[in-house]
Scaffold this motif. Sequence first.
Motif, PDB file in Angstrom:
ATOM      1  N   LEU A  91       0.702  -1.169   0.313  1.00 54.63           N
ATOM      2  CA  LEU A  91       0.037   0.102   0.331  1.00 54.63           C
ATOM      3  C   LEU A  91       0.830   1.604  -0.070  1.00 54.63           C
ATOM      4  N   ALA A  92       2.163   1.257   0.832  1.00 58.76           N
ATOM      5  CA  ALA A  92       2.698   2.375   0.700  1.00 58.76           C
ATOM      6  C   ALA A  92       3.777   2.590  -1.056  1.00 58.76           C
ATOM      7  N   PHE A  93       3.950   1.294  -1.163  1.00 59.87           N
ATOM      8  CA  PHE A  93       4.649   1.769  -2.952  1.00 59.87           C
ATOM      9  C   PHE A  93       3.086   2.366  -3.570  1.00 59.87           C
ATOM     10  N   ALA A  94       1.843   1.460  -3.952  1.00 65.44           N
ATOM     11  CA  ALA A  94       1.212   1.945  -4.178  1.00 65.44           C
ATOM     12  C   ALA A  94       1.084   3.603  -4.177  1.00 65.44           C
ATOM     13  N   ALA A  95       1.168   3.926  -2.798  1.00 64.59           N
ATOM     14  CA  ALA A  95       0.827   5.859  -2.187  1.00 64.59           C
ATOM     15  C   ALA A  95       1.938   5.921  -3.248  1.00 64.59           C
ATOM     16  N   LEU A  96       2.888   6.124  -3.217  1.00 64.28           N
ATOM     17  CA  LEU A  96       3.759   6.957  -4.167  1.00 64.28           C
ATOM     18  C   LEU A  96       3.593   6.832  -5.709  1.00 64.28           C
ATOM     19  N   GLU A  97       3.555   5.634  -5.956  1.00 63.53           N
ATOM     20  CA  GLU A  97       2.759   4.899  -7.599  1.00 63.53           C
ATOM     21  C   GLU A  97       1.880   6.104  -7.880  1.00 63.53           C
ATOM     22  N   ALA A  98       1.027   5.936  -6.798  1.00 62.48           N
ATOM     23  CA  ALA A  98       0.093   7.691  -7.361  1.00 62.48           C
ATOM     24  C   ALA A  98       0.322   8.477  -7.723  1.00 62.48           C
ATOM     25  N   VAL A  99       1.248   9.025  -6.762  1.00 66.16           N
ATOM     26  CA  VAL A  99       2.126  10.241  -7.381  1.00 66.16           C
ATOM     27  C   VAL A  99       2.284  10.734  -8.229  1.00 66.16           C
TER      28      VAL A  99
END
Length: 532
Positions: free
Chosen positions: A395-403
């Motif tokens: 989820l942390a990785f997905a949050a960075l990818e979202a940016v």
Amino acid sequence: MAASSSRVMLGPLVAAIDQGTSSTRFLVFNAKTAELLSHHQVEINQSFPKEGWVEEDPKEILQSVYECMERTCEKLTQLNVDISNIKAIGVTNQRETTLVWDKETGEPLYNAIVWLDLRTQSTVERLINKTPGRNKNHLKHKTGLPISTYFSAVKLRWLMDNVDEVAEAVLTHRAMFGTVDSWLIWCLTGGKSGGVHCTDVTNASRTMLFNIHTLDWDPELCKYFDIPMEILPKVRSSSEIYGLMKSGCLSGIPISGCLGDQSAALVGQMCFQEGQTACLLKVVLIYLFNCYLLQPVMSEHGLLTTVAYKLGRDKPACYALEGSVAIAGAVVRWLKDNLGIIQTSTELEKLAASVGTSYGCYFVPAFSGLYAPYWEPSARGIICGLTQFTNKSHLAFAALEAVCFQTREILDAMNQDSGIPLTQLQVDGGMTSNRLLMQLQADILCIPVVKPSMPETTALGAAMAAGAAEGVSVWSLRPEDLSEVTSEKFEPQINPEESEFRYARWKKAVQRAMNWETTEPISNGNGRDSFS
């Protein structure tokens, strides 16, 4: 005598107030070398009185500015730097955030309504419904903006309709409207005792009341929103002496620069050539595409046309295409404060790096709807692609990818509007300290990402505008005189096919987030209204 003789001789200094959504900072730069000498930062509290409402206390904002000034001056004195060498102060600020105050008492009449506040969504829908063809771009030919909750006019209209003190002050000719820059400059230059009520073209261009062609308030736009022009600040250039500090350790120093934060980043990154792009990664993710310098060009792909800067009373205005994403750095705060999966923002990078993939998880953080290029206020955040294997690191990785995916969407729109494919991206702001994010950004965009070694380019831009103002003239903006900014470059490390696959999945997730919310209340069975 001994203390004064040991003072460091640095030549002229210029200071900047950087008043952002989550904090206030005061920074002092050497006007000859652009070196940051000292700074101080104070966090700003936000309040959330109702779902979708975001407010800040104008008096707390002002007090934070004074505190940052005093602490920075103390630090400079400890470094044996003579604060009398500070020749000017620039202001850069969170844009669109809306304030109304009483010019006779100097008191705010309500909290500041923050740019990402959604309380005006029903007002926006009503305005759009009465336009020909229900067209959210009905005013765009004058403003460069869609009708949206984002901009100041609808927030001001809400205050006039819903706060008795504001309505009464307007009727009795005591009300003053302003964005954060106007409030600060008015207070710092004397307040109710002769304070200067002004704004600059970059902040004015974010209100929906400003004509970006005439560079002034537009009577027809003010009539459309039923806002009296007498409450509006005088529009000035981004670089001129507005007034003098009237109190504090820097009393008598001119305030001579004013730029909305994204415009200040453009100036600080020295984007003075056609086609240069600056990206600010803070609480909001904003691109300013400085593509058409002297003429405003309307986007066909969901971008805003805005005033980039006007660096002097007699200088031409320069325009930019801009993409705005409502939530970028705030994703980090949400993971920390709401979910509790990290304690500090630096933990997010470690957590994401520990897995190096989202494992098919996609996070669309549309907490306040979707901004550019969709302009869809009814969207809401979703997390999809979850499996039993998914954990907090994914989820942390997905949050960075979202940016990064949001950045890519705006960049695609800019390339289509400008016809000038971007070859690299210049970045600035607090999130650029996250090296994994910088690498992901290069991978998703398939172009290099360039990060300046000195990350304070937003404040630097305000200082440059202030130092270059006529009557100050301690900072030259001629290309040959500008200091070379050292930087670090992140090159793409994955193949374009993988990047395109991940981006296509992201676009699919965005479609799932659309049209989630409506403003029609329904009963939820416990006597309270909710929205579906």
